[in-house]
Design a protein around this motif. Structure first.
Motif, mmCIF file in Angstrom:
data_model
loop_
_atom_site.group_PDB
_atom_site.id
_atom_site.type_symbol
_atom_site.label_atom_id
_atom_site.label_comp_id
_atom_site.label_asym_id
_atom_site.label_seq_id
_atom_site.Cartn_x
_atom_site.Cartn_y
_atom_site.Cartn_z
ATOM 1 N N GLU A 118 72.013 43.855 129.113
ATOM 2 C CA GLU A 118 72.779 43.081 128.129
ATOM 3 C C GLU A 118 73.723 42.103 128.818
ATOM 4 O O GLU A 118 73.875 40.965 128.386
ATOM 5 C CB GLU A 118 73.562 44.004 127.195
ATOM 6 C CG GLU A 118 72.701 44.704 126.183
ATOM 7 C CD GLU A 118 72.002 43.745 125.234
ATOM 8 O OE1 GLU A 118 72.661 42.826 124.699
ATOM 9 O OE2 GLU A 118 70.792 43.905 125.038
ATOM 10 N N SER A 140 71.728 39.242 129.919
ATOM 11 C CA SER A 140 71.315 38.382 128.807
ATOM 12 C C SER A 140 72.461 37.494 128.333
ATOM 13 O O SER A 140 72.222 36.406 127.815
ATOM 14 C CB SER A 140 70.755 39.213 127.652
ATOM 15 O OG SER A 140 71.779 39.841 126.923
ATOM 16 N N PHE A 141 73.706 37.946 128.505
ATOM 17 C CA PHE A 141 74.845 37.098 128.171
ATOM 18 C C PHE A 141 74.973 35.951 129.160
ATOM 19 O O PHE A 141 75.476 34.888 128.832
ATOM 20 C CB PHE A 141 76.149 37.908 128.141
ATOM 21 C CG PHE A 141 76.478 38.425 126.774
ATOM 22 C CD1 PHE A 141 77.385 37.769 125.968
ATOM 23 C CD2 PHE A 141 75.882 39.569 126.299
ATOM 24 C CE1 PHE A 141 77.687 38.235 124.706
ATOM 25 C CE2 PHE A 141 76.176 40.053 125.040
ATOM 26 C CZ PHE A 141 77.077 39.381 124.233
ATOM 27 N N PRO A 156 74.408 34.184 124.713
ATOM 28 C CA PRO A 156 74.342 34.785 123.378
ATOM 29 C C PRO A 156 73.761 33.815 122.354
ATOM 30 O O PRO A 156 73.835 32.596 122.519
ATOM 31 C CB PRO A 156 75.804 35.117 123.066
ATOM 32 C CG PRO A 156 76.586 34.144 123.872
ATOM 33 C CD PRO A 156 75.781 33.902 125.124
ATOM 34 N N ASP A 157 73.207 34.374 121.314
ATOM 35 C CA ASP A 157 72.690 33.591 120.202
ATOM 36 C C ASP A 157 73.860 32.932 119.475
ATOM 37 O O ASP A 157 74.823 33.617 119.107
ATOM 38 C CB ASP A 157 71.921 34.525 119.262
ATOM 39 C CG ASP A 157 71.433 33.824 118.024
ATOM 40 O OD1 ASP A 157 71.004 32.663 118.129
ATOM 41 O OD2 ASP A 157 71.459 34.452 116.942
ATOM 42 N N HIS A 176 74.987 34.665 116.344
ATOM 43 C CA HIS A 176 75.740 35.896 116.594
ATOM 44 C C HIS A 176 77.200 35.568 116.897
ATOM 45 O O HIS A 176 78.117 36.229 116.398
ATOM 46 C CB HIS A 176 75.115 36.677 117.748
ATOM 47 C CG HIS A 176 75.790 37.974 118.019
ATOM 48 N ND1 HIS A 176 75.618 39.085 117.234
ATOM 49 C CD2 HIS A 176 76.683 38.329 118.989
ATOM 50 C CE1 HIS A 176 76.366 40.070 117.693
ATOM 51 N NE2 HIS A 176 77.008 39.630 118.768
ATOM 52 N N VAL A 177 77.434 34.539 117.691
ATOM 53 C CA VAL A 177 78.809 34.118 118.010
ATOM 54 C C VAL A 177 79.523 33.666 116.739
ATOM 55 O O VAL A 177 80.700 33.981 116.535
ATOM 56 C CB VAL A 177 78.820 33.026 119.093
ATOM 57 C CG1 VAL A 177 80.228 32.482 119.316
ATOM 58 C CG2 VAL A 177 78.253 33.572 120.403
ATOM 59 N N ALA A 196 79.002 29.827 121.869
ATOM 60 C CA ALA A 196 78.026 30.566 122.665
ATOM 61 C C ALA A 196 78.090 30.126 124.130
ATOM 62 O O ALA A 196 77.993 30.950 125.038
ATOM 63 C CB ALA A 196 76.626 30.368 122.101
ATOM 64 N N VAL A 238 81.072 31.702 125.864
ATOM 65 C CA VAL A 238 80.810 33.121 126.134
ATOM 66 C C VAL A 238 79.895 33.250 127.345
ATOM 67 O O VAL A 238 80.123 34.069 128.227
ATOM 68 C CB VAL A 238 80.198 33.817 124.899
ATOM 69 C CG1 VAL A 238 79.742 35.229 125.234
ATOM 70 C CG2 VAL A 238 81.200 33.833 123.744
ATOM 71 N N ARG A 239 78.859 32.420 127.409
ATOM 72 C CA ARG A 239 77.943 32.451 128.547
ATOM 73 C C ARG A 239 78.682 32.130 129.847
ATOM 74 O O ARG A 239 78.532 32.819 130.848
ATOM 75 C CB ARG A 239 76.785 31.469 128.351
ATOM 76 C CG ARG A 239 75.672 31.641 129.395
ATOM 77 C CD ARG A 239 74.736 30.465 129.428
ATOM 78 N NE ARG A 239 75.345 29.267 129.970
ATOM 79 C CZ ARG A 239 75.647 29.091 131.268
ATOM 80 N NH1 ARG A 239 75.404 30.021 132.146
ATOM 81 N NH2 ARG A 239 76.200 27.972 131.661
#
Length: 113
Positions: free
Chosen positions: A22, A25-26, A31-32, A35-36, A85, A88-89
């Motif tokens: 996980e 994947s971030f 992230p999608d 989702h964010v 997103a 976050v990435r």
């Protein structure tokens, strides 16, 4: 950053691998965005609720006084609105390093029947 989970002792290794997948994947692809957006809405609703609670104000004003931050940001949604997103990435790449971590597992003293 702290990631915790409870599990049966025999699943610790399996679930630890899931956590690391996980994290990766971030970082890539990230992230999608939908989702964010959902997280941003959850944070917005939580903030709206918190602003009506005395405990929130006491804790936040104490923090602002202790660390010299501007208490006016408490009523702002700027940080929530700025969450994307891509940010976050970028944070995951910068802070969620998998080459430098501490893994702690607590097992029962006696095996669970």
């Amino acid at each position: 950053m702290r990631i915790t989970f409870g599990s049966a002792p025999e699943r610790v290794e399996e679930l630890t691998e899931v956590v690391f997948r996980e994290i990766e994947s971030f970082k890539n692809p990230g992230p999608d965005p939908e989702h964010v957006n959902n997280v941003r809405e959850i944070q917005r609703r939580a903030r709206e609720t918190s602003l009506r609670e005395n405990g929130f104000w006491v804790a936040q004003l104490t923090f602002a006084d202790q660390y010299g931050t501007d208490p006016r940001v408490l009523i702002s949604y700027d940080l929530i609105d700025a969450l994307t997103a891509e940010k976050v990435r970028e944070a995951a790449v910068r802070y969620l390093r998998t080459d430098n971590y501490v893994l702690v597992s607590l097992f029962p003293e006696t095996p669970v029947p």
